[in-house]
Write a protein that holds these residues in place. Structure first.
Motif, PDB file in Angstrom:
ATOM      1  N   SER A   1     -10.122  40.522 -15.662  1.00  0.00           N
ATOM      2  CA  SER A   1      -9.526  41.846 -15.446  1.00  0.00           C
ATOM      3  C   SER A   1      -8.041  41.740 -15.134  1.00  0.00           C
ATOM      4  CB  SER A   1     -10.243  42.563 -14.299  1.00  0.00           C
ATOM      5  OG  SER A   1     -11.603  42.760 -14.604  1.00  0.00           O
TER       6      SER A   1
ATOM      7  N   THR B   1     -15.152  44.957  -9.037  1.00  0.00           N
ATOM      8  CA  THR B   1     -14.262  45.089 -10.181  1.00  0.00           C
ATOM      9  C   THR B   1     -14.750  46.178 -11.132  1.00  0.00           C
ATOM     10  OG1 THR B   1     -13.673  42.752 -10.027  1.00  0.00           O
ATOM     11  CG2 THR B   1     -13.179  43.860 -12.092  1.00  0.00           C
TER      12      THR B   1
ATOM     13  N   TRP C   1     -10.047  45.517  -9.918  1.00  0.00           N
ATOM     14  CA  TRP C   1      -9.806  44.240  -9.260  1.00  0.00           C
ATOM     15  C   TRP C   1      -8.942  44.366  -8.010  1.00  0.00           C
ATOM     16  CZ3 TRP C   1      -4.851  42.498  -8.628  1.00  0.00           C
ATOM     17  CH2 TRP C   1      -3.853  42.994  -9.478  1.00  0.00           C
TER      18      TRP C   1
END
Length: 590
Positions: free
Chosen positions: A92, A214, A219
């Motif tokens: 991410s 996430t 994140w």
């Protein structure tokens, strides 16, 4: 040397009353060819001081001990949780900043910072006290983690992880030091095993928690949610952590002003020595990291400049430490046989284990063509036996007061496992892959034993510095394992792929295979067979190097002396054979 001091033999009772753990430079030792030693008696006041402190530990009520240890366990749990949680955020983060080439430095910045600052906290805890030192580490860790949640670029995030690492190194080092101050020596190994369980639980939960946060919140939230938890952990340390008084500890009786006391504390911190220690380690670790993260060759100017700067800065550090009154890392520790053997053991063992753990998934995914989930399942028995090995070693030491032969058995178990892994290929049975790595978990007890061996051989004045040295060598070993063993694996892999894959587009195919194991699944049968054989060959070569390092660990373990762990049970009175190193059961001052 007192001529009347009797030479110890293998029948010398291990659990005889201990001499004082005086500083290494306050006593001397003669070592006979057979390994026995005689030492000058420690001063009576030092012996009385040591015994008084041990009695204070024994008398510590559970109402103080239990909350203190639980507050430390929360620190360990959150540090372990952060380590594996961050790994799940990599994809991410890469998508957010479009900087995939910098991703290796996200983990390395934390690892380097942790390694470099670990020994600093040993000195800090001696100067300002154990509780202020661990609170400093917690604040830095919390600050770095909070900064991660606000990162606007990959460089910002890498720098924030470095700040978190400055605190992370202190969390592990200070926790180890404080547990040593809280617990009698005979129980120290058992609680070290329990810390391994807490750390394993935190590491196991980090991945799922990171993935959930996430997907649900992004994140940044995965970093941000840690900040209030770290705040609660900090509050728990402030409220619940209480240490037994030490006879030599005198509170701040000076009537000088705050600025005067602050300057005194700074003077005791050995700032010049700390500067040379940090810069020398950074030059070494940065050079090694360039090999693994940026995959630069040794001939690259950035690599060899860093590696050449290391011995120069290290020499300056040694010179400063030899002349200052209160060094950050006393050189007398490097004249103490058990400490030297243990430090080198942690260096080589950490390098070996890091190389194994990093490349083991590659074997399952690139050779056996398993999914990441299937590969991850193989680590479950390893984690279980690692915890059992650590706790088992602690229980044995608590019961018997011995550790030399157990240390040898743990190291042999590790070598047996790594040697078997060095024979793995595409045809290795499924049961072999499950059982082959299990002895490595049992061998993890050696980490617990080595820590107890160092603690039992030193006076309290050197305990904090020795703990810092141990965590420095563990961190250094991790970087060495990741860089040098990784470079070896990649070199062997490239050689095999170039020899096995030829024809049109071979170069492009080889490059993709080196950087993306899933590409193997898209190849035809012939190329897939050549690719898996290449990965298997590289894995065996790397594991052969790991086995060599593990054999060296056996030799280093054999150099450790066995000291009394105190307690009621007299092991020699039970008829148990003493290990060769037990001849030094008086005191070690090598």
């Amino acid at each position: 040397m007192a001529s009347s001091a009797p030479a110890a033999s293998e029948r010398t009772p291990l659990l005889a009353p201990q001499a004082a753990r005086a500083s290494a430079d306050s006593s001397s030792e003669a070592v006979s060819p057979g390994g026995s030693t005689t030492a000058e008696p420690a001063p009576a006041d030092a012996e009385a001081e040591h015994e008084a402190f041990e009695r204070a530990k024994e008398a510590l009520p559970l109402s103080i001990l239990v909350p203190s240890i639980l507050s430390l366990f929360t620190v360990l749990f959150l540090a372990a949780l952060d380590g594996t949680l961050t790994v799940t955020l990599v994809s991410s983060i890469s998508s957010s900043f479009s900087a995939a080439e910098l991703l290796p430095w996200l983990g390395l910045s934390y690892m380097l910072s942790t390694c470099v600052f670990s020994p600093i906290y040993g000195k800090l805890s001696d100067v300002v006290g154990r509780k202020p030192a661990i609170l400093t580490a917690l604040v830095l860790f919390m600050l770095g983690t909070g900064l991660c949640s606000t990162a606007t670029s990959m460089a910002y995030l890498i720098a924030a992880r470095a700040v978190a690492g400055m605190g992370g190194g202190g969390l592990l080092t200070c926790t180890s030091i404080i547990l040593t101050d809280l617990l009698p020596l005979r129980k120290r190994g058992l609680f070290q095993g329990l810390t391994q369980i807490i750390f394993s639980i935190g590491s196991a939960l980090g991945g799922p928690v990171g993935g959930f946060l996430t997907e649900a919140l992004g994140w940044r939230a995965a970093f941000g949610v840690q900040v209030p938890l770290l705040g609660l952990s900090t509050l728990a340390i402030v409220i619940f952590l209480r240490l037994p008084p030490h006879p030599s500890s005198s509170g701040p009786t000076s009537t000088a002003g705050f600025s005067s006391r602050a300057m005194t504390l700074l003077g005791r911190m050995d700032l010049l020595g700390s500067l040379f220690l940090v810069t020398s380690l950074l030059s070494l670790l940065f050079g090694l990291s360039l090999l693994s993260a940026s995959r630069l060759p040794f001939s690259h100017p950035a690599v060899y400049s860093c590696l050449l700067a290391f011995p120069l800065l290290a020499a300056a550090f040694v010179y400063v430490e030899s002349i200052v009154k209160e060094p950050v890392l006393p050189l007398r520790l490097l004249r103490q046989r058990t400490t030297v053997c243990a430090s080198l053991f942690y260096l080589l063992s950490s390098a070996a284990i890091t190389g194994l753990f990093f490349h083991l998934p590659l074997y399952f995914e690139a050779v056996l063509l398993q999914s990441p989930r299937q590969a991850g399942l193989h680590f479950i028995p390893l984690s279980v036996f690692t915890s059992l090995g650590s706790v088992g070693a602690g229980l044995y030491m608590k019961w018997s007061g011995r550790y030399w032969w157990l240390l040898l058995a743990c190291n042999v178990a590790t070598v047996t496992s790594t040697a078997y892994l060095a024979t793995w290929n595409e045809r290795t049975s499924d049961i072999g892959t499950w059982l082959g790595i299990t002895p490595c978990g049992g061998g993890a007890g050696a980490y617990t034993i080595m820590l107890v061996a160092v603690i039992s051989s030193l006076g309290r004045a050197d305990q904090a510095a020795a703990n810092g040295l141990i965590y420095l060598m563990r961190g250094l070993g991790q970087v060495v394992g990741l860089s040098l063993l990784g470079a070896l694996f990649q070199e062997l892999l490239a050689t095999q792929l170039n020899a096995r894959i030829t024809g049109p587009h071979a170069r492009e195919t080889i490059e993709r295979l080196r950087h993306d194991t899933t590409y193997i699944l898209r190849l035809g049968d012939k190329l897939q067979k050549e690719a898996t054989a290449s990965y298997a060959f590289a894995f065996r070569g790397m594991m052969l190097a790991v086995t060599v390092l593990s054999v060296l660990c056996i030799l280093l373990g054999m150099g450790v002396r066995e000291h009394s762990l105190g307690g009621e049970k007299k092991a020699d009175e039970e008829g148990a054979p003493a290990g060769p190193a037990a001849a030094a059961s008086q005191e070690e001052r090598a």
